[in-house]
Design an enzyme around this catalytic site. Structure first.
Site, PDB file in Angstrom:
ATOM      1  N   THR A 163       0.822  -1.210   0.000  1.00 49.16           N
ATOM      2  CA  THR A 163       0.000   0.000   0.000  1.00 49.16           C
ATOM      3  C   THR A 163       0.855   1.258   0.000  1.00 49.16           C
ATOM      4  OG1 THR A 163      -1.796  -1.149   1.078  1.00 49.16           O
ATOM      5  CG2 THR A 163      -1.771   1.227   1.339  1.00 49.16           C
TER       6      THR A 163
ATOM      7  N   TYR B 285      -8.418   0.778  -3.165  1.00 48.70           N
ATOM      8  CA  TYR B 285      -7.295   1.281  -3.960  1.00 48.70           C
ATOM      9  C   TYR B 285      -6.553   0.071  -4.502  1.00 48.70           C
ATOM     10  CZ  TYR B 285      -4.795  -0.117   0.207  1.00 48.70           C
ATOM     11  OH  TYR B 285      -4.305  -0.853   1.248  1.00 48.70           O
TER      12      TYR B 285
ATOM     13  N   SER C 162       1.642  -7.606  -0.483  1.00 47.76           N
ATOM     14  CA  SER C 162       2.472  -8.564   0.268  1.00 47.76           C
ATOM     15  C   SER C 162       1.777  -9.884   0.533  1.00 47.76           C
ATOM     16  CB  SER C 162       2.956  -7.931   1.573  1.00 47.76           C
ATOM     17  OG  SER C 162       1.890  -7.737   2.470  1.00 47.76           O
TER      18      SER C 162
ATOM     19  N   THR D 157       1.835  -4.289   4.266  1.00 49.11           N
ATOM     20  CA  THR D 157       1.763  -4.538   5.708  1.00 49.11           C
ATOM     21  C   THR D 157       1.205  -5.918   6.050  1.00 49.11           C
ATOM     22  OG1 THR D 157      -0.390  -3.455   5.751  1.00 49.11           O
ATOM     23  CG2 THR D 157       1.527  -2.107   6.307  1.00 49.11           C
ATOM     24  N   ASP D 158       0.515  -6.554   5.087  1.00 48.93           N
ATOM     25  CA  ASP D 158      -0.175  -7.814   5.427  1.00 48.93           C
ATOM     26  C   ASP D 158       0.782  -8.912   5.888  1.00 48.93           C
ATOM     27  OD1 ASP D 158      -2.524  -6.582   4.855  1.00 48.93           O
ATOM     28  OD2 ASP D 158      -2.939  -7.666   3.002  1.00 48.93           O
TER      29      ASP D 158
ATOM     30  N   LYS E 169       0.872  -7.163  12.691  1.00 50.09           N
ATOM     31  CA  LYS E 169      -0.250  -6.310  12.286  1.00 50.09           C
ATOM     32  C   LYS E 169      -1.452  -6.732  13.119  1.00 50.09           C
ATOM     33  CE  LYS E 169      -2.723  -4.677   8.207  1.00 50.09           C
ATOM     34  NZ  LYS E 169      -2.742  -4.658   6.728  1.00 50.09           N
TER      35      LYS E 169
ATOM     36  N   GLU F  42      -1.451 -28.058  28.821  1.00 49.64           N
ATOM     37  CA  GLU F  42      -2.502 -28.339  27.824  1.00 49.64           C
ATOM     38  C   GLU F  42      -2.308 -29.694  27.134  1.00 49.64           C
ATOM     39  OE1 GLU F  42      -5.334 -27.136  26.873  1.00 49.64           O
ATOM     40  OE2 GLU F  42      -5.347 -25.279  28.039  1.00 49.64           O
TER      41      GLU F  42
HETATM   42  N1  LIG Z   1      -1.535  -1.953   3.924  1.00 51.48           N
HETATM   43  C1  LIG Z   1      -1.051  -2.850   3.046  1.00 51.48           C
HETATM   44  O1  LIG Z   1       0.074  -2.721   2.637  1.00 51.48           O
HETATM   45  C2  LIG Z   1      -1.948  -3.982   2.654  1.00 51.48           C
HETATM   46  C3  LIG Z   1      -1.649  -4.645   1.343  1.00 51.48           C
HETATM   47  N2  LIG Z   1      -2.647  -5.632   1.058  1.00 51.48           N
HETATM   48  C4  LIG Z   1      -0.295  -5.331   1.324  1.00 51.48           C
HETATM   49  O2  LIG Z   1       0.087  -5.984   2.251  1.00 51.48           O
HETATM   50  O3  LIG Z   1       0.391  -5.236   0.367  1.00 51.48           O
END
Ligand SMILES: NC(=O)C[C@H](N)C(=O)O
Length: 330
Positions: free
Chosen positions: A14, A28, A61, A94-95, A167, A287
């Site tokens: 992103t 987007y 990602s 970020t994923d 995340k 457990e």
């Molecule tokens: N905020 C992001 O970057 C999400 C995006 N789907 C990615 O991981 O590339």
């Protein structure tokens, strides 16, 4: 100039995204803007470091592969050995940023700063967060005091340990958190440190990307109310070398799944018992009798990070005692 030299390796996400209008913070396309355009859009960088960019990938990602991880880590390793490189920034979606950050901290032998950075909003959106996150990343990468702390992540003004961070929110800019807290903060281009990682990383790691050319197949199976053995059986039949069980609570396993996992282990597949709960950690022989079943516990690693460590560890050992030691130490 006497400014430090920082290389930005761009992989997409992103932070390189673009939407149709300024109100599009969630709708987007990721991975659109090339790295040179990202750098040109931030003239403030030239006061902090001599910055140059390399476009390694241009993907969201969630679509990155094991081969991509190897390619990126080998490039980071090669750059880190160059005397004319002082720090490396990786722009990343970020994923799965936390998984790449952990992989690099386990496998790249350098004391130079390596910083991963992403954004939650595309650069075209109102209050886009990518520019400041990237400015902070370059500032940290250009700082001598950021070296030797393992791979770092700069999001939302914080400096996080790449090992610890995940995340935790998918729609807010304060998305990245660690249950153990950030290492520091960046304010107006200055680093403020508050703690340092204690787990083995980079220079102290027994793993080295320069001698890793393939990663073994390791998959994850989720535990939940009403879970059936279907997924685990299918994964076991697919040729995996290890299975990370993302159990409930303390890494608990449904009574009907216990014999299925025992069979998986008996068939030579390693079983790593983790938890789907975001925080906390899994205690060995609580457990489930891990010693008796010859299972490994994932310590405080979330399932997706336990998978990364297992793949890396399997390049050296298949011994469950060794694998458990590795989980305690990294
Ligand atoms: N905020 C992001 O970057 C999400 C995006 N789907 C990615 O991981 O590339």
């Amino acid at each position: 100039q006497s400014l430090p030299n920082v290389v930005i390796l761009a992989t997409g996400g992103t932070i390189a995204g673009a939407g149709a209008s300024a109100v599009n913070s969630a709708t987007y396309s990721a991975a659109k803007v090339p790295v040179d355009k990202l750098i040109a859009g931030l003239p403030e960088l030239s006061k902090v470091a001599n910055v140059r960019g390399e476009q390694v990938f241009q993907v969201a990602s969630e679509s990155l592969t094991n081969d991509n991880l190897l390619t990126l880590a080998k490039r980071v390793s090669a750059l880190s050995k160059q005397p004319d490189v002082d720090g490396i920034v990786i722009t990343h979606g970020t994923d799965t940023l936390e998984e790449t950050a952990y992989f690099l901290t386990l496998t790249v032998h350098t004391a130079k700063p390596i910083i991963l950075v992403g954004s939650m909003r595309p650069g075209t959106a109102l209050s886009a967060d990518g520019a400041l996150n990237l400015f902070n990343a370059v500032n940290v990468a250009a700082s001598k005091d950021a070296g030797g702390r393992g791979v770092l992540v700069t999001m939302n003004d914080e400096i996080q340990s790449g090992r610890d961070v995940s995340k935790t929110v998918n729609i807010k800019t304060e998305a990245f958190k660690s249950q153990w807290g950030p290492l520091g903060m960046i304010v107006e281009g200055r680093n403020y440190w508050f703690r340092a990682p204690v787990k083995r990383h980079t220079m102290q790691s027994e793993f080295d990307i320069d001698s890793i050319d393939a990663l073994p197949p390791v998959e994850i199976a989720l535990g939940y109310e009403g879970v059936a053995p279907t997924a685990i059986n299918a994964l076991a039949a697919s040729g995996i070398k290890a299975l990370v069980h993302a159990g409930t609570g303390n890494g608990s396993v449904a009574d009907r799944i216990v014999p299925v996992l025992q069979k998986v282990r008996a068939d030579g597949i390693l079983v790593i018992r983790s938890s789907r709960v975001p925080d906390g950690f899994v205690i060995r022989n609580a457990e489930q009798p891990d010693d008796k079943y010859d299972w490994v516990v994932a310590h405080d690693m979330r399932p997706q990070k336990a998978r990364i460590l297992t793949m890396v560890a399997l390049t050296k050992t298949k011994d469950t005692k060794e694998l458990q030691r590795i989980f305690w130490e990294y």
